[in-house]
Write a protein that holds these residues in place. Structure first.
Motif, PDB file in Angstrom:
ATOM      1  N   PRO A  22       3.518   8.430  -4.372  1.00 41.86           N
ATOM      2  CA  PRO A  22       2.865   7.160  -4.809  1.00 41.86           C
ATOM      3  C   PRO A  22       3.485   6.908  -6.014  1.00 41.86           C
ATOM      4  O   PRO A  22       3.900   7.616  -6.926  1.00 41.86           O
ATOM      5  N   MET A  42      -7.887   1.692  -7.185  1.00 42.49           N
ATOM      6  CA  MET A  42      -6.644   2.497  -8.120  1.00 42.49           C
ATOM      7  C   MET A  42      -6.689   1.899  -9.481  1.00 42.49           C
ATOM      8  O   MET A  42      -7.020   1.012  -9.763  1.00 42.49           O
ATOM      9  N   GLN A  83       0.384   4.024  -2.857  1.00 48.90           N
ATOM     10  CA  GLN A  83      -0.136   5.138  -2.497  1.00 48.90           C
ATOM     11  C   GLN A  83       0.737   6.235  -1.854  1.00 48.90           C
ATOM     12  O   GLN A  83       0.461   7.092  -1.751  1.00 48.90           O
ATOM     13  N   ARG A 124       0.825  -1.155   0.170  1.00 48.22           N
ATOM     14  CA  ARG A 124      -0.085  -0.068  -0.023  1.00 48.22           C
ATOM     15  C   ARG A 124       0.999   1.306   0.044  1.00 48.22           C
ATOM     16  O   ARG A 124       0.382   2.303  -0.618  1.00 48.22           O
ATOM     17  N   GLN A 135       1.881   4.374  -7.708  1.00 46.14           N
ATOM     18  CA  GLN A 135       0.709   3.500  -8.574  1.00 46.14           C
ATOM     19  C   GLN A 135       0.600   3.767 -10.065  1.00 46.14           C
ATOM     20  O   GLN A 135       0.120   3.025 -10.763  1.00 46.14           O
TER      21      GLN A 135
END
Length: 430
Positions: free
Chosen positions: A388, A430, A370, A366, A390
C-alpha cells in the motif's frame, strides 16, 4: 363536512387496499409450511453424502464469508454488513437451539432461501441475497441445511441490526419486497446445453454474481434488465466491472480454460482478481469442481455483450503526466516495468490492462492506496502482492500516477482527480 368524511373514507379505503396488495405480494409464491409431524416425516436423512454435498454447496454460495466474524466460530454469525441504510448483522447458522437454527426444519430453511422469510415469519433483509437464492432448488437447500445441522452448535446470540428509520421497519421492507422481489425458480434454456444451464444456475443462484456486478437503485434493488452491466458495491466502494462488456470484465473473447483458471487460481493470461473478487476466489470458487467451474465459464462467455460506450475526457496536462511519470519511476517501474510490461507470473502488465482503463477509476485508486493482493489458491499458493502507498503518496501523487498509467504505452482513459482519491480514502477511513 360530508366532503371531509368522504375524503377520510377514501383515504382509509386506499390505505387498506394498499396494505392488502402489499401483503398479498409478499405472500406470492409462498406455500404453507407443513405441519410439524409431516415436516419431520418428510425430512431427508442426513447421510454423509448429503452433508458433504451441502458443504460443497455452501462453498459455492460463499456462506461462511458473511456468517463468520474474523477469528470467530464458523457460521456463528455476528458479522456487520455495512449498507447505505445502516448495518445488518448476520445470523447464527449453527444448530444451537436457542440462538441458531437448531429448532428450524428443512422447510423453514427452504422458505428463508426461496421466499426471504425467517422461521418466525419475519421478512428478511436482502443483504441476505435471497433475490438470488430464490433460484436454488429444494434439493440443494435441503443439502445445505443438512450440512449446517452437522456443525458444532455455538451459543452466540444474534446481534440486532442498526438500521435507520424507516428502513428498520417490517412495513418498509414489505413495500420494498412488493415492488422489487418475486420468488423464482431455475429455468433451463431448452436451446442451450446442459453445461450452459448448469453454469447459469450456479452464477445466478448460489453464486449470486449479479448481487455485485449489477447496478443498484437508490433503494438498493437491482434490475434484471441491467444484470451483469457492472456497478459500484455499496459502502465497500469497489467497482464490480461489467461481465458482459469486453472493455471491462467480459470474457466472451477468452479461451474457456483461461476463465476456468481465473476462477480457480485468481490469475489468467489476460487478467487477475483483487479486492472483493479475490475473497470470492479464496473462499469459494477455488474449491468448485472442475465441471462446475467449466460450466460457469461456458455461461459467462455466452452472455450477450453490450456495445462499448464512447467516453471523452479532458486530456491530462503535461505537468500531471510528468509528475505521474516521476512517481511511477520511483515506486512502480521496478515491478511493473519501464513500459508497463509487467513480469509474467509475478506482476501484471499495466500496458493494455483493461482494469487500469475502466471508466470508473475507483479500483485502481484503491489498489494504489491499499495495495493489491491476489488470493492464495492451490494453483497459485504464494502469489506476489503490491504494497500500500496510502502513507507514502499524497492525493496529488496518487492522482498523477494513476492518470499516467491510464494514458501511457497505448492506454487511453480519463484522468483521475484528487477528489476521487480523497473519496477513496474517506470511505475507508484512511
Amino acid at each position: 363536512m360530508k366532503r371531509i368524511l368522504w375524503t377520510l373514507f377514501f383515504t382509509v379505503a386506499l390505505l387498506a387496499l394498499g396494505t392488502a396488495v402489499v401483503a398479498a405480494l409478499n405472500l406470492r409464491g409462498e406455500d404453507a409450511l407443513p405441519a410439524e409431524s409431516q415436516s419431520l416425516s418428510q425430512a431427508r436423512t442426513a447421510t454423509p453424502e448429503l452433508v458433504a454435498r451441502g458443504e460443497y454447496l455452501a462453498r459455492v454460495g460463499n456462506c461462511m464469508a458473511c456468517h463468520t466474524v474474523q477469528g470467530g466460530a464458523p457460521y456463528a454469525g455476528g458479522r456487520g454488513i455495512d449498507t447505505p441504510f445502516g448495518v445488518i448483522h448476520t445470523s447464527n447458522l449453527t444448530p444451537d437451539k436457542a440462538t441458531g437454527i437448531g429448532n428450524w426444519s428443512a422447510a423453514e430453511f427452504w422458505r428463508a432461501l426461496h421466499n426471504g422469510r425467517s422461521k418466525d415469519g419475519r421478512l428478511l433483509y436482502p443483504a441476505f441475497p435471497y433475490p438470488n437464492y430464490t433460484l436454488v432448488t429444494r434439493e440443494d437447500s435441503d443439502a445445505i441445511f443438512a450440512y449446517l445441522q452437522s456443525l458444532p452448535a455455538v451459543a452466540q446470540a444474534n446481534r440486532p441490526h442498526a438500521l435507520r428509520f424507516p428502513y428498520n421497519t417490517q412495513a418498509a421492507l414489505a413495500v420494498w419486497r412488493a415492488v422489487f422481489f418475486a420468488p423464482g425458480a431455475p429455468q433451463a434454456e431448452p436451446t442451450q446445453t446442459a453445461e450452459y444451464n448448469r453454469g447459469a444456475y450456479l452464477v445466478n443462484g448460489l453464486g449470486h454474481c449479479t448481487a455485485c456486478h449489477t447496478p443498484r437503485n437508490a433503494l438498493g434493488a437491482t434490475s434484471d434488465a441491467k444484470a451483469f452491466t457492472g456497478g459500484l458495491i455499496p459502502v465497500q466502494n469497489w467497482y464490480a466491472p461489467a461481465l458482459n462488456a469486453a472493455h471491462e470484465a467480459g470474457v466472451k473473447e477468452w479461451r474457456t480454460d483461461d476463465v476456468v483458471a481465473l476462477l480457480k487460481t485468481g490469475v489468467a493470461p489476460k487478467g487477475s482478481v483483487t479486492g472483493p473478487m479475490a475473497e470470492v476466489v479464496f473462499r469459494s470458487t477455488q474449491y468448485l469442481s472442475d465441471a462446475d467451474v467449466q460450466a460457469m465459464a461456458v455461461y459467462l462467455r455466452a452472455l450477450p455483450q453490450q456495445a462499448p460506450v464512447a467516453t471523452a475526457g479532458a486530456k491530462p496536462s503535461a505537468a500531471t503526466l510528468q509528475r505521474g511519470a516521476k512517481v511511477y519511476e520511483q515506486h512502480c517501474a521496478q515491478c511493473h516495468g519501464d513500459q508497463g510490461e509487467g513480469k509474467p507470473g509475478a506482476f501484471p502488465a499495466l500496458a493494455g490492462n483493461r482494469a487500469v482503463m475502466l471508466q470508473d477509476p475507483t479500483n485502481l485508486v484503491r489498489v494504489v492506496l491499499q495495495g493489491g493482493y491476489l488470493p492464495a489458491t492451490a494453483g497459485n499458493p504464494r502469489p506476489h502482492g503490491m504494497p500500500p502507498f496510502q502513507q507514502t503518496l499524497s492525493d496529488e501523487d496518487v492522482a498523477a500516477v494513476t492518470t499516467f498509467v491510464r494514458n501511457s504505452w497505448g492506454n487511453q482513459a480519463p484522468g483521475v482527480g484528487t477528489i476521487e482519491v480523497y473519496r477513496a480514502r474517506e470511505r475507508r477511513g484512511m
